[in-house]
Enzyme design. Sequence first.
Site, PDB file in Angstrom:
ATOM      1  N   HIS B  67       0.812  -1.209   0.000  1.00  0.00           N
ATOM      2  CA  HIS B  67       0.000   0.000   0.000  1.00  0.00           C
ATOM      3  C   HIS B  67       0.856   1.274   0.000  1.00  0.00           C
ATOM      4  O   HIS B  67       0.531   2.254  -0.671  1.00  0.00           O
ATOM      5  CB  HIS B  67      -0.952  -0.049   1.200  1.00  0.00           C
ATOM      6  CG  HIS B  67      -1.719   1.204   1.421  1.00  0.00           C
ATOM      7  ND1 HIS B  67      -1.477   2.041   2.487  1.00  0.00           N
ATOM      8  CD2 HIS B  67      -2.708   1.779   0.708  1.00  0.00           C
ATOM      9  CE1 HIS B  67      -2.302   3.074   2.420  1.00  0.00           C
ATOM     10  NE2 HIS B  67      -3.059   2.954   1.364  1.00  0.00           N
ATOM     11  N   GLU B  70       1.980   1.874  -3.390  1.00  0.00           N
ATOM     12  CA  GLU B  70       0.871   2.453  -4.167  1.00  0.00           C
ATOM     13  C   GLU B  70       0.878   3.988  -4.012  1.00  0.00           C
ATOM     14  O   GLU B  70       0.733   4.730  -4.987  1.00  0.00           O
ATOM     15  CB  GLU B  70      -0.458   1.856  -3.707  1.00  0.00           C
ATOM     16  CG  GLU B  70      -1.685   2.415  -4.396  1.00  0.00           C
ATOM     17  CD  GLU B  70      -2.786   2.789  -3.422  1.00  0.00           C
ATOM     18  OE1 GLU B  70      -3.038   4.003  -3.251  1.00  0.00           O
ATOM     19  OE2 GLU B  70      -3.400   1.874  -2.824  1.00  0.00           O
ATOM     20  N   HIS B  71       1.055   4.461  -2.783  1.00  0.00           N
ATOM     21  CA  HIS B  71       1.138   5.915  -2.567  1.00  0.00           C
ATOM     22  C   HIS B  71       2.353   6.511  -3.291  1.00  0.00           C
ATOM     23  O   HIS B  71       2.268   7.575  -3.894  1.00  0.00           O
ATOM     24  CB  HIS B  71       1.253   6.227  -1.069  1.00  0.00           C
ATOM     25  CG  HIS B  71      -0.058   6.258  -0.358  1.00  0.00           C
ATOM     26  ND1 HIS B  71      -0.499   7.362   0.331  1.00  0.00           N
ATOM     27  CD2 HIS B  71      -1.034   5.331  -0.237  1.00  0.00           C
ATOM     28  CE1 HIS B  71      -1.682   7.108   0.867  1.00  0.00           C
ATOM     29  NE2 HIS B  71      -2.035   5.878   0.541  1.00  0.00           N
ATOM     30  N   GLU B 147      -3.643   7.798   7.515  1.00  0.00           N
ATOM     31  CA  GLU B 147      -4.701   6.981   6.911  1.00  0.00           C
ATOM     32  C   GLU B 147      -5.051   5.807   7.831  1.00  0.00           C
ATOM     33  O   GLU B 147      -6.209   5.456   8.001  1.00  0.00           O
ATOM     34  CB  GLU B 147      -4.248   6.479   5.531  1.00  0.00           C
ATOM     35  CG  GLU B 147      -5.351   5.762   4.777  1.00  0.00           C
ATOM     36  CD  GLU B 147      -4.926   5.290   3.383  1.00  0.00           C
ATOM     37  OE1 GLU B 147      -3.781   5.575   2.968  1.00  0.00           O
ATOM     38  OE2 GLU B 147      -5.737   4.624   2.716  1.00  0.00           O
TER      39      GLU B 147
END
Lengths: 436, 450
Positions: B67, B70-71, B147
């Site tokens: 993840h 992904e950022h 997040e």
Amino acid sequence: MTFCKSLLLLFLSLVTPLTNAAQRIERWQTASGARVLFVESHALPIVDVQVDFAAGTAYEDQAQAGVASLTRELVELGVAGMEETQVASRMADVGAQLSGEVDRDRASLTLRTLSMADKRSVAFELLRAILSTPQFPAAVFEREKARSVAALKEALTRPETLAKRAFWSAMYGAHPYGRQATVASLAALERAQVLAFHAAHYTAPRATLAIVGDLSRAQAEAVAEELTAALPASPGMSTIAVPALPAASEQWIAHPAEQAHLLLGLPALKRGDPDFFPLLVGNYTLGGGGFVSRLMKAVRDRRGLAYSVHSDFQPLAQLGPFEIGLQTKKEQALDALGLTREVLARFLAQGPSEEELRAAKQNLIGSFPLRLDSNREILRSVAVIGFYELPLDYLERYPENIEKVTLADIKAAFARRVRREHLVTVIVAGDRGSRP
Amino acid sequence: MRPTRLIPLLLALSLAVPALAETFEQQLANGLRVIVKEDRRAPTVVHMVWYRAGSMDETNGRTGVAHVLEHMMFKGTPNAGPGEFNRRVAAAGGRDNAFTSRDYTAYFQQVPAHELAEMMRLEADRMRHLTLDPEEFAQELRVVMEERRLRTEDQPQSLLFEQLTATAFQAHPYRVPIIGWMNDLENLAPADARSWYDNWYAPNNATVVVVGDVDHQAVFKLAAEHYGSLQARQLPVRKPQDEPPQLGIRRLAVKAPADLPLVMMAYKVPVIRNIEQDVDPYALEILAAVLAGHDAARLSTSLVRRQQLAVEAEADYDATARGPGIFYLHGSPSAGRTVSELEAGLRAEIAAVQENAVSADELVRAKAQLIAGQIYKLDSMFAQAMEIGQLEAVGIPHTQQERLLEKLQEVTAEQIQAVARKYFSDQGLTVGELDPQPLPSAARSPASAP
């Protein structure tokens, strides 16, 4: 079987580009006085219908806060001759989906059904019954009231709920838009109050139907008549008072959450307002433009203070909010608040640059087809146009209205609508430790 | 309810839908697969790149790296600096984002159709040339920790789900949260992201999905032009890490600030591995639909409306996944009722299926939802692209979509009864309970600043 297959092939051959929707909105009134907006589209065997009543929370009595949402929930839970599970079962049998919501202005029922005659006729008949003969059975009323209380009690433990509620109270005070259900007001509701609210607000002159999809104009007219025939002819529309602007304030609410929730804003914009386009275009640069906005770059990209930060205008029948919102680790609340105010102040003082204005227009105009690329999207837009009586060429003229906006328009509109002396701030779960 | 009229229509639709939904596929020499579905209703297009690498491919101590990467994919290449990707998509009149799951990581843009070439240029660039600047990495890690606070730490239901999953799975990597454990995030290094990127971001581990107002031949040409020069690479060996059989019930509790208790029951069940020979996953899908597929389904009718034991009661199951399957039952008890009572109520609903099967009406109704849902999906290009990408990511050819629907249509009441008897025992059950903790009283009394 072969019949259905050829029916679907027929749909294929009749495909018309959806973007023409902008030019193809038709409007009329039913015999009962309800407004109808219709967009014909045969590309898919689907019909979407949204019925909006001027029956949002702004029309509640303060002492009965919560009655609007409860009424909307109950209308579909039992009609003349059918108890709630029968209604839901019949709906499910034909693959139809009924949903809805309540906001400050509107109470909505949204139906999606397959367009084959034997499917849609069942779905429309159920919707007609829901609109004309809801029974509000006493036992169902008590149960749904208890569920609403349980949901509200849970919501009141959440920092985002506490922030939203404090924010709306700070912006609107005793104005109807500031009205919010409490556990006490919900628990005190009686069935008769739901009946009275329903009778006063679920009427033909307070109703707008948006219909999109696989019907001819004649079929759509028949559907609209069928759905609204039994709606009462009165009471008519009523108006919501103009809210007074609040004095600037800052409220800190303690909460054990790890993240602080920050909201800043004020009542700013109503539907159909000439400042709409300058504010929309300007806000793209400030905090509306997703990853490329000034707030996102400052708060997220440069400082890593938040996962997301946004600003938006939420136009309503009367002045709806301008809102900036973000969440950050509670120790960083002051830091994030300072930075957000700084970005806002600079934007209000200088407005966007030429380059930013160009980028905003490029995106808002370029992305316009994406706003109309499905029946669902079209329904959403058309329902707003109908309910708020926006011009029928609203969508058609949207790109040119964006294009026309100048830097001076944006600065002037923000100067009129976002004034710091009226800006309210709410921080839930923020750590004020280092505050001087 | 007249099944004699409904059934032929359902069958006809399930056969006819693919006529609206033809797809085209081509594989480039470097292994990249390109799948195109033409949908000419509006002059827009969805472009997605799916990498077959998700949190289940992570290793101990580096959870969350899929993840985080992904950022980082938005943080620049030598050709397009930090933020430039988003800026160019916005300038094209588009929207873009990305998502990471246990099984895959995917990126998408929705743009006017004539901007497709520009989107491919951008995606091809970051498929191989990501900068992964250490300062940008440090900054973005802070964003990801925010997040995690937003989505997990401050969400009692998410905390319960995270703990339940970590309890139900002990060996299989599905046990870790997609976003990663906070301590792993705190200690993640740029080198971890770099090796993740080098391991998995290769054309032979990716699928491009395009749905919209396009000609498939033109899309294949564009794809070859933009993605064709990227080199295929050897992918790491994927270890199966199969979960050993569960030998008895597991229970856990999570205390968090909340008001409403919640019980979540997780039963270990199979997922589709062999489209033709499998029976149980299809039967489990229909069981989930009978229990909770619509407003008149069993759980809400029985537990919420009739018995008023619950304010919410739901069932969830997904028959398609790279890893092992779980059938969830969950709900919140009504005021004055306990989670134990609700757990007993949920168990009683399963027992009812075990003993008496489901009725013909319920079966037809559940299947009607599936077919209608399939048609409604055609209203969204995004949903169509998602479906293609998700199936492919878990190893099911998207061309089998129609076959999956047929298999669902074939499910019988006997098969549903059989799966209810076979899988719903305490042996493979994990039960999690959210134990709500009152807020400190200070949280209820707002204070105004001077």
